[in-house]
Design a protein around this motif. Structure first.
Motif, short mmCIF file in Angstrom:
data_model
loop_
_atom_site.label_atom_id
_atom_site.label_comp_id
_atom_site.label_asym_id
_atom_site.label_seq_id
_atom_site.Cartn_x
_atom_site.Cartn_y
_atom_site.Cartn_z
N THR A 1 0.83 -1.20 0.00
CA THR A 1 0.00 0.00 0.00
C THR A 1 0.86 1.25 0.00
OG1 THR A 1 -1.78 -1.12 1.17
CG2 THR A 1 -1.76 1.26 1.29
N TYR A 2 1.88 1.28 0.85
CA TYR A 2 2.76 2.44 0.88
C TYR A 2 3.51 2.60 -0.44
CZ TYR A 2 2.14 3.21 5.88
OH TYR A 2 1.63 3.50 7.11
N GLY A 3 3.79 1.49 -1.10
CA GLY A 3 4.48 1.56 -2.38
C GLY A 3 3.69 2.32 -3.42
N ALA A 4 2.36 2.27 -3.34
CA ALA A 4 1.49 2.98 -4.27
C ALA A 4 1.36 4.46 -3.92
CB ALA A 4 0.11 2.33 -4.30
N LEU A 5 1.84 4.82 -2.74
CA LEU A 5 1.71 6.19 -2.26
C LEU A 5 3.06 6.89 -2.35
CD1 LEU A 5 -0.21 8.18 -0.76
CD2 LEU A 5 0.62 7.18 1.37
N PRO A 6 3.11 8.04 -3.02
CA PRO A 6 4.40 8.75 -3.10
C PRO A 6 4.84 9.21 -1.72
CG PRO A 6 2.64 10.10 -4.00
CD PRO A 6 2.05 8.76 -3.70
N ALA A 7 6.13 9.37 -1.54
CA ALA A 7 6.66 9.82 -0.25
C ALA A 7 6.25 11.25 0.05
CB ALA A 7 8.17 9.68 -0.23
N GLY B 1 4.41 15.03 -1.94
CA GLY B 1 3.61 15.52 -3.06
C GLY B 1 2.13 15.41 -2.76
N PHE B 2 1.35 15.32 -3.81
CA PHE B 2 -0.10 15.32 -3.69
C PHE B 2 -0.70 14.07 -4.30
CE2 PHE B 2 1.18 19.76 -3.55
CZ PHE B 2 0.52 20.19 -2.42
N VAL B 3 -1.84 13.66 -3.75
CA VAL B 3 -2.55 12.47 -4.21
C VAL B 3 -3.99 12.88 -4.50
CG1 VAL B 3 -3.25 10.13 -3.61
CG2 VAL B 3 -1.11 11.05 -2.72
N ARG B 4 -4.46 12.57 -5.69
CA ARG B 4 -5.84 12.87 -6.07
C ARG B 4 -6.76 11.77 -5.56
NH1 ARG B 4 -6.37 16.10 -10.77
NH2 ARG B 4 -8.57 16.07 -10.18
N LEU B 5 -8.05 12.03 -5.58
CA LEU B 5 -9.04 11.07 -5.09
C LEU B 5 -8.96 9.75 -5.85
CD1 LEU B 5 -11.34 10.51 -3.13
CD2 LEU B 5 -12.91 11.55 -4.76
N ALA B 6 -8.75 9.80 -7.14
CA ALA B 6 -8.64 8.57 -7.93
C ALA B 6 -7.47 7.71 -7.45
CB ALA B 6 -8.48 8.90 -9.41
N ASP B 7 -6.38 8.36 -7.01
CA ASP B 7 -5.23 7.62 -6.48
C ASP B 7 -5.53 7.05 -5.09
OD1 ASP B 7 -3.71 8.34 -8.76
OD2 ASP B 7 -3.24 10.27 -7.83
N LEU B 8 -6.32 7.78 -4.31
CA LEU B 8 -6.68 7.30 -2.97
C LEU B 8 -7.49 6.01 -3.05
CD1 LEU B 8 -7.64 10.47 -0.91
CD2 LEU B 8 -5.66 8.99 -0.63
N ARG B 9 -8.29 5.87 -4.09
CA ARG B 9 -9.10 4.65 -4.24
C ARG B 9 -8.22 3.40 -4.28
NH1 ARG B 9 -11.58 7.34 -8.88
NH2 ARG B 9 -13.12 8.75 -8.01
N PRO C 1 -9.59 1.65 1.52
CA PRO C 1 -10.81 0.90 1.16
C PRO C 1 -12.10 1.69 1.38
CG PRO C 1 -10.11 0.24 3.32
CD PRO C 1 -9.10 1.26 2.83
N PHE C 2 -12.13 2.94 0.95
CA PHE C 2 -13.31 3.78 1.15
C PHE C 2 -13.89 4.20 -0.20
CE2 PHE C 2 -11.19 5.70 5.17
CZ PHE C 2 -11.56 4.61 5.92
N SER C 3 -15.19 4.37 -0.22
CA SER C 3 -15.81 4.96 -1.39
C SER C 3 -15.56 6.47 -1.36
CB SER C 3 -17.32 4.70 -1.39
OG SER C 3 -17.93 5.40 -0.30
N GLN D 1 0.63 9.58 7.38
CA GLN D 1 0.46 9.74 8.83
C GLN D 1 -0.86 9.13 9.27
OE1 GLN D 1 0.57 13.77 10.24
NE2 GLN D 1 0.20 13.18 12.35
N TRP D 2 -1.93 9.38 8.52
CA TRP D 2 -3.24 8.82 8.85
C TRP D 2 -3.19 7.30 8.81
CZ3 TRP D 2 -6.80 5.79 6.28
CH2 TRP D 2 -8.04 5.67 6.86
N LEU D 3 -2.56 6.71 7.79
CA LEU D 3 -2.44 5.26 7.70
C LEU D 3 -1.66 4.70 8.88
CD1 LEU D 3 -1.73 4.83 3.89
CD2 LEU D 3 -3.73 3.99 5.14
N ASP D 4 -0.59 5.38 9.28
CA ASP D 4 0.19 4.95 10.44
C ASP D 4 -0.67 4.97 11.72
OD1 ASP D 4 2.45 4.54 8.94
OD2 ASP D 4 3.33 6.49 9.43
N GLU D 5 -1.46 6.01 11.88
CA GLU D 5 -2.34 6.12 13.06
C GLU D 5 -3.36 5.00 13.06
OE1 GLU D 5 -3.92 10.04 12.71
OE2 GLU D 5 -2.04 11.00 13.32
#
Length: 87
Positions: free
Chosen positions: A23-29, A31-39, A43-45, A78-82
């Protein structure tokens, strides 16, 4: 000699940790992430993401322009870590 009972649990924990790293591999260290990338990462709609933003239980996005909204990758990490600490 039989294998200890903890081997199954160790394997299970290793699998969970590997999934988290994927999961972290799909997330850049940074920068910014758009909603399409968050999907791809959480696991949220879309409506659940926005509801949690309003409730303050998910990081608020940043308005980059009139039609572009994104989340800071650092805030998502940070949210994922929490969430991992709560579980």
């Amino acid at each position: 000699m039989t294998a200890p009972a903890t081997i199954g649990k160790t394997t299970h924990i290793a699998t969970i940790q590997a999934n988290q790293l994927a999961t972290y591999g799909a997330l850049p260290a940074t920068g910014f992430v758009r909603l399409a990338d968050l999907r791809q990462i959480i696991p949220f709609s879309d409506s659940t993401v926005w509801r949690r933003v309003r409730q303050g239980t998910f990081p608020a996005p940043v308005k980059l322009s009139e039609r572009v909204t994104a989340w800071r990758a650092e805030a998502i990490r940070q949210w994922l870590d929490e969430q991992g600490q709560v579980a």
